[in-house]
Design a protein around this motif. Structure first.
Motif, PDB file in Angstrom:
ATOM      1  N   LEU A 139       0.291  10.271  -3.466  1.00  0.00           N
ATOM      2  CA  LEU A 139      -1.122  11.001  -2.428  1.00  0.00           C
ATOM      3  C   LEU A 139      -0.968  10.038  -0.871  1.00  0.00           C
ATOM      4  O   LEU A 139       0.395   9.803  -0.691  1.00  0.00           O
ATOM      5  N   GLU A 140      -1.146  10.852  -0.388  1.00  0.00           N
ATOM      6  CA  GLU A 140      -1.886  10.222   1.600  1.00  0.00           C
ATOM      7  C   GLU A 140      -2.307   9.167   1.716  1.00  0.00           C
ATOM      8  O   GLU A 140      -3.303   9.460   0.394  1.00  0.00           O
ATOM      9  N   PRO A 141      -2.361   8.432   2.518  1.00  0.00           N
ATOM     10  CA  PRO A 141      -3.550   7.397   2.339  1.00  0.00           C
ATOM     11  C   PRO A 141      -4.897   8.282   2.669  1.00  0.00           C
ATOM     12  O   PRO A 141      -5.830   7.951   3.014  1.00  0.00           O
ATOM     13  N   TRP A 142      -4.755   9.293   3.460  1.00  0.00           N
ATOM     14  CA  TRP A 142      -6.144  10.305   3.684  1.00  0.00           C
ATOM     15  C   TRP A 142      -7.054  10.452   2.210  1.00  0.00           C
ATOM     16  O   TRP A 142      -8.120  10.392   1.811  1.00  0.00           O
ATOM     17  N   ASP A 143      -5.705   9.980   1.683  1.00  0.00           N
ATOM     18  CA  ASP A 143      -6.558  11.273   0.010  1.00  0.00           C
ATOM     19  C   ASP A 143      -7.385   9.567  -0.535  1.00  0.00           C
ATOM     20  O   ASP A 143      -7.794  10.362  -1.787  1.00  0.00           O
ATOM     21  N   VAL A 144      -7.216   8.431  -0.306  1.00  0.00           N
ATOM     22  CA  VAL A 144      -7.514   7.328  -1.270  1.00  0.00           C
ATOM     23  C   VAL A 144      -8.434   7.156  -0.286  1.00  0.00           C
ATOM     24  O   VAL A 144      -9.179   4.776  -1.087  1.00  0.00           O
ATOM     25  N   VAL A 145      -8.774   7.330   1.130  1.00  0.00           N
ATOM     26  CA  VAL A 145      -9.161   6.497   2.266  1.00  0.00           C
ATOM     27  C   VAL A 145     -10.961   6.811   1.334  1.00  0.00           C
ATOM     28  O   VAL A 145     -11.626   8.006   1.292  1.00  0.00           O
ATOM     29  N   ARG A 146     -11.972   5.807   1.506  1.00  0.00           N
ATOM     30  CA  ARG A 146     -13.418   5.651   1.523  1.00  0.00           C
ATOM     31  C   ARG A 146     -13.784   6.216   2.997  1.00  0.00           C
ATOM     32  O   ARG A 146     -13.919   5.650   3.668  1.00  0.00           O
ATOM     33  N   HIS A 147     -14.587   7.341   2.684  1.00  0.00           N
ATOM     34  CA  HIS A 147     -14.694   8.263   3.834  1.00  0.00           C
ATOM     35  C   HIS A 147     -15.890   7.612   4.773  1.00  0.00           C
ATOM     36  O   HIS A 147     -16.383   8.543   5.203  1.00  0.00           O
ATOM     37  N   PRO A 167       1.203  13.577   8.222  1.00  0.00           N
ATOM     38  CA  PRO A 167       1.926  12.626   8.552  1.00  0.00           C
ATOM     39  C   PRO A 167       3.088  11.910   9.215  1.00  0.00           C
ATOM     40  O   PRO A 167       3.156  10.712   9.176  1.00  0.00           O
ATOM     41  N   ALA A 168       2.815  12.020  10.624  1.00  0.00           N
ATOM     42  CA  ALA A 168       3.288  11.700  11.846  1.00  0.00           C
ATOM     43  C   ALA A 168       2.809  10.281  11.792  1.00  0.00           C
ATOM     44  O   ALA A 168       2.214   9.097  12.708  1.00  0.00           O
ATOM     45  N   HIS A 169       1.053  10.818  11.609  1.00  0.00           N
ATOM     46  CA  HIS A 169      -0.170   9.689  11.816  1.00  0.00           C
ATOM     47  C   HIS A 169      -0.022   8.553  10.090  1.00  0.00           C
ATOM     48  O   HIS A 169      -1.483   7.748  10.273  1.00  0.00           O
ATOM     49  N   LEU A 213       0.209  -0.836  -0.103  1.00  0.00           N
ATOM     50  CA  LEU A 213      -0.608  -0.027   0.167  1.00  0.00           C
ATOM     51  C   LEU A 213       0.999   1.644  -0.271  1.00  0.00           C
ATOM     52  O   LEU A 213       0.945   1.706  -0.750  1.00  0.00           O
ATOM     53  N   THR A 214       2.020   0.752   0.846  1.00  0.00           N
ATOM     54  CA  THR A 214       2.844   2.331   0.669  1.00  0.00           C
ATOM     55  C   THR A 214       3.620   2.067  -0.337  1.00  0.00           C
ATOM     56  O   THR A 214       3.155   3.814  -0.827  1.00  0.00           O
ATOM     57  N   ALA A 215       3.981   1.422  -1.377  1.00  0.00           N
ATOM     58  CA  ALA A 215       4.583   1.766  -3.057  1.00  0.00           C
ATOM     59  C   ALA A 215       3.316   2.249  -2.959  1.00  0.00           C
ATOM     60  O   ALA A 215       3.630   2.917  -4.682  1.00  0.00           O
ATOM     61  N   ASP A 249       4.790  -0.715 -16.214  1.00  0.00           N
ATOM     62  CA  ASP A 249       5.884   0.311 -16.407  1.00  0.00           C
ATOM     63  C   ASP A 249       5.679   1.515 -14.802  1.00  0.00           C
ATOM     64  O   ASP A 249       6.116   2.092 -14.149  1.00  0.00           O
ATOM     65  N   ARG A 250       4.437   0.559 -13.607  1.00  0.00           N
ATOM     66  CA  ARG A 250       4.287   1.050 -12.845  1.00  0.00           C
ATOM     67  C   ARG A 250       3.986   2.302 -12.773  1.00  0.00           C
ATOM     68  O   ARG A 250       3.551   2.815 -11.561  1.00  0.00           O
ATOM     69  N   THR A 251       3.388   2.341 -13.630  1.00  0.00           N
ATOM     70  CA  THR A 251       2.422   4.374 -13.611  1.00  0.00           C
ATOM     71  C   THR A 251       0.925   3.304 -13.022  1.00  0.00           C
ATOM     72  O   THR A 251       0.743   2.426 -13.000  1.00  0.00           O
ATOM     73  N   THR A 252       0.163   3.975 -11.722  1.00  0.00           N
ATOM     74  CA  THR A 252      -0.531   3.538 -11.230  1.00  0.00           C
ATOM     75  C   THR A 252      -1.627   5.155 -11.098  1.00  0.00           C
ATOM     76  O   THR A 252      -1.038   6.105 -10.938  1.00  0.00           O
ATOM     77  N   ALA A 253      -3.173   4.305 -11.045  1.00  0.00           N
ATOM     78  CA  ALA A 253      -3.531   5.694 -11.426  1.00  0.00           C
ATOM     79  C   ALA A 253      -4.815   4.982 -10.229  1.00  0.00           C
ATOM     80  O   ALA A 253      -5.658   3.605 -10.118  1.00  0.00           O
ATOM     81  N   ILE A 254      -5.921   5.967  -9.527  1.00  0.00           N
ATOM     82  CA  ILE A 254      -6.955   5.062  -9.355  1.00  0.00           C
ATOM     83  C   ILE A 254      -8.511   5.723 -10.427  1.00  0.00           C
ATOM     84  O   ILE A 254      -7.999   6.115 -10.599  1.00  0.00           O
TER      85      ILE A 254
END
Length: 116
Positions: free
Chosen positions: A50-58, A73-75, A41-43, A99-104
Motif C-alpha cells: 500500500l501507499e502511505p495515503w492508503d493507510v492515513v486516517r483522513h 510517488p514523488a510525495h 513505516l516504509t517496510a 513470517d512478516r505477513t502484515t495486515a491492517i
C-alpha cells in the motif's frame, strides 16, 4: 507477532482480545508512545503493498495539511514524514506475523487470519 495499537481504539482492543482468547503470543507496540521510524513505516507499507495515503486516517484533525499533498510517488516521503511526526494518522491495528505477513486488522476476519 507484533501488533501496533492505540489502547483507546475499539478495533485494537478487539484484536488483542481475540489473540488473548486464542492464547497467541504477541508483542504490543503502542505506536502513539513509540512511533515507528520512517524506515519501519516504509517496510510495513511495502509488506502491505500500500501507499502511505492508503493507510492515513483522513478524518483526524492532523490530516488536514495532507489534503493538498499529491497522492503520487514523488510525495511518498512527505506522507511518511507526516505519519511519523504525528502517528495518530496511521490506521490501526497493524499486525505483523513472525513470517512478516502484515495486515491492517480492522475487522474480525482479518484478525482471524493470524490465529492458527
Amino acid at each position: 507477532m507484533e501488533i501496533w495499537i492505540n489502547p483507546a481504539c475499539s478495533k485494537c482492543r478487539a484484536a488483542t482480545k481475540a489473540f488473548d482468547e486464542a492464547g497467541i503470543d504477541y508483542t504490543v507496540r503502542r505506536y502513539l508512545d513509540d512511533p515507528p521510524t520512517a524506515e519501519e513505516l516504509t517496510a510495513v507499507l511495502t509488506r502491505l503493498n500500500l501507499e502511505p495515503w492508503d493507510v492515513v486516517r483522513h478524518n483526524e484533525p492532523a490530516a488536514k495539511p495532507l489534503k493538498t499533498l499529491p497522492r503520487e510517488p514523488a510525495h511518498r516521503p512527505d506522507w511518511i514524514k507526516a505519519m511519523v511526526a504525528d502517528p495518530i494518522l496511521i490506521q490501526r491495528p497493524i499486525i505483523t506475523a513472525d513470517d512478516r505477513t502484515t495486515a491492517i486488522a480492522r475487522d474480525p476476519e482479518t484478525v482471524a487470519r493470524f490465529i492458527p
